[in-house]
Design an enzyme around this catalytic site. Structure first.
Site, mmCIF file in Angstrom:
data_model
loop_
_atom_site.group_PDB
_atom_site.id
_atom_site.type_symbol
_atom_site.label_atom_id
_atom_site.label_comp_id
_atom_site.label_asym_id
_atom_site.label_seq_id
_atom_site.Cartn_x
_atom_site.Cartn_y
_atom_site.Cartn_z
ATOM 1 C CG LEU A 1 7.020 -0.551 -5.664
ATOM 2 C CD1 LEU A 1 8.164 0.257 -5.071
ATOM 3 C CD2 LEU A 1 6.624 -1.672 -4.714
ATOM 4 C CG ASP A 2 0.007 -1.201 -4.453
ATOM 5 O OD1 ASP A 2 -0.335 -1.150 -5.651
ATOM 6 O OD2 ASP A 2 -0.123 -2.220 -3.751
#
Length: 297
Positions: A43-44
């Site tokens: 996940l960013d």
């Protein structure tokens, strides 16, 4: 004496914004007092939501975890393109999007739904010749990642707002693994000739795991507990094949069973409820692809 190793399994984390997925792993290594911690599906930093983390032997299960589908809630801003396709990058162009026809937006969203070819964002974790794309971009290299097939099964607009020259869309996306929501925002903006980027992203599902299973990272740091042990993780992720206790012993030792006409991977479960292994028919053998409870442990 050394402290006993933590029990193996999965932790479903509700990742907060402002940290990388690796940051989450580092914090959980300290919380669970083990180096054997890993995650599936990056996940960013700006993104929140479901991050599946393996503990001890659970890290080996991550490679076999069924995560063919993922779901996200996101906000797309039309009217500005950025260097990273999200709000963390520099704005590289702006075009007044306030006059966009909503029907035209929905038509272009329809074109981005189904089986499509998607060019991943340049600032991504994809490896090119052993080096991640975002590292190459940071080092000033030109990066060109080929388009790849992905499936977007749901791309729905939940709400929209016109803010000055921008047109903001709250969307829900269900997609195959490997789909970049940032790239959907970019491609939608490009199709409408106004540019687009992602301003918010929350992952709500990874395979069979949802936000209902997730625990905030802060709570896990205070009270490190598994979300699912290995038995629960295997049976939640795969169809179950009932086996005898003796067959369970054989599988735990890496032996194979007689074929039973199965299709695909199954979780082999004994009468006592132990999910001994993941098994798959290979030729004339019902063989293990992952042993959750090896006889040596």
């Amino acid at each position: 004496m050394n402290a006993p190793a933590p029990k193996p399994g999965l932790v479903i984390v509700d990742k907060p914004a402002g940290m990388t997925s690796h940051d989450v792993v580092s914090k959980l290594r300290r919380a669970f007092s083990t180096r054997k911690v890993g995650h599936a599906g990056t996940l960013d930093p700006m993104a929140t939501g479901v991050l599946v983390v393996g503990i001890e032997r659970g890290t080996r299960f991550l490679a076999h975890m069924v995560a063919s589908t993922k779901a996200y809630d996101a906000t797309i801003r039309l009217g500005a393109a950025t260097s990273t396709d999200d709000a963390e990058g520099e704005v590289i162009s702006t075009t007044d999007a306030s006059g966009l026809d909503h029907r035209a937006i929905l038509a272009e969203i329809a074109n981005l739904t189904g089986d499509i070819m998607q060019k991943p964002t340049k600032v991504s974790a994809i490896k090119i010749d052993g080096k991640r794309a975002h590292e190459r971009v940071r080092d000033g290299e030109e990066v060109d990642i080929p388009a790849r097939p992905v499936t977007v099964s749901v791309f729905d607009v939940l709400d929209y707002r016109v803010d000055s020259e921008f047109y903001d869309l709250d969307v829900r996306v269900h997609c195959s693994s490997g789909t970049y929501i940032r790239a959907l925002a970019r491609d939608l903006g490009n199709a409408l000739q106004v540019g687009g980027h992602l301003t918010a992203l929350r992952r709500t599902e990874v395979g069979p795991f949802t936000l209902n299973d997730a625990t905030p990272l802060s709570k896990l740091q205070e009270n490190p507990e598994l979300s699912l042990n290995l038995d629960q993780a295997l049976t939640r992720s795969y169809p179950v094949l009932d086996i005898t206790e003796d067959e369970g012993v054989d599988l735990s030792m890496g032996k194979w069973l007689e074929p039973r006409g199965l299709k695909g991977v199954h979780a082999a479960v004994t009468p006592s409820g132990k999910a001994v292994a993941l098994i798959e028919e290979k030729g004339k053998r019902l063989a293990t692809v992952f042993v959750a409870h090896p006889n040596t442990l």
